[in-house]
Design an enzyme around this catalytic site. Sequence first.
Site, PDB file in Angstrom:
ATOM      1  N   GLY A 185       0.812  -1.223   0.000  1.00  0.00           N
ATOM      2  CA  GLY A 185       0.000   0.000   0.000  1.00  0.00           C
ATOM      3  C   GLY A 185       0.842   1.268   0.000  1.00  0.00           C
ATOM      4  O   GLY A 185       0.300   2.361   0.098  1.00  0.00           O
ATOM      5  N   LYS A 186       2.159   1.121  -0.086  1.00  0.00           N
ATOM      6  CA  LYS A 186       3.038   2.280   0.073  1.00  0.00           C
ATOM      7  C   LYS A 186       3.495   2.864  -1.273  1.00  0.00           C
ATOM      8  O   LYS A 186       3.079   2.386  -2.326  1.00  0.00           O
ATOM      9  CB  LYS A 186       4.244   1.883   0.947  1.00  0.00           C
ATOM     10  CG  LYS A 186       3.839   1.345   2.305  1.00  0.00           C
ATOM     11  CD  LYS A 186       3.079   2.372   3.137  1.00  0.00           C
ATOM     12  CE  LYS A 186       2.302   1.756   4.275  1.00  0.00           C
ATOM     13  NZ  LYS A 186       3.067   1.407   5.449  1.00  0.00           N
ATOM     14  N   VAL A 187       4.352   3.878  -1.207  1.00  0.00           N
ATOM     15  CA  VAL A 187       4.727   4.633  -2.414  1.00  0.00           C
ATOM     16  C   VAL A 187       5.382   3.723  -3.459  1.00  0.00           C
ATOM     17  O   VAL A 187       5.026   3.758  -4.637  1.00  0.00           O
ATOM     18  CB  VAL A 187       5.677   5.803  -2.063  1.00  0.00           C
ATOM     19  CG1 VAL A 187       6.085   6.562  -3.325  1.00  0.00           C
ATOM     20  CG2 VAL A 187       5.002   6.751  -1.082  1.00  0.00           C
TER      21      VAL A 187
END
Length: 198
Positions: A185-187
């Site tokens: 879910g991160k960059v």
Amino acid sequence: MPGFEIIDKKEKKAVNSIFKEGGVLFAHGFERMRKKFHIREFEKMFCKKFKCKHSLAVSSGTAAIKIGLKALGVKPGDEVITQAFNFIATVEAIVDVGAKPIIVNVDDTLNMNVEDLKKAITPRTKVILPVHMLGVPANIGSIMKFAKAKKIKVLEDNCESVGARFNKKYLGTIGHIGVLSFDFGKVITTGEGGMILT
Ligand SMILES: *Cc1c(COP(=O)(O)O)cnc(C)c1O
């Protein structure tokens, strides 16, 4: 975000190449069967891009926070100050090393309120743990100035703002230790993963 990942042929090829290069194991002597260690290349790329001396890839952002806290000498009973608006993993990591999480409020940017931080310091405060939430830098300049005057170490939780900067410096390279997450879910993602920068 999950369901909308940009994972295509390039990533699939890179993953498959690992199996052709001698497998995935690299402990207990199995490293001799490996020709390449992409993880070490990845760490080097981070040092170069983020202009920091050391980087260590680990299994998650949570693991990175735990290792970072231990490296800063946090022991059971110590206090670690973090913030109210956050992801639960930061507090979980603090509790997991036996320390006591002290929660301070956030300011209008939804990051650590520096005035509240100043009021929360006690003789047991070991680490200040600001979190750069959702791509927005915390007031890390003021936090560092205050922490240095108090001789307290700072661990930047930069799991959510990989690549963002404060005064031209990459977040995660301003505190004594910085941590990143590569959760899906991160960059940027490695599926699961994390990094410690010093
Ligand atoms: C995601 C996240 C973590 C934990 O990272 P994982 O790789 O999921 O363990 C820690 N702190 C914050 C602020 C996060 O958003």
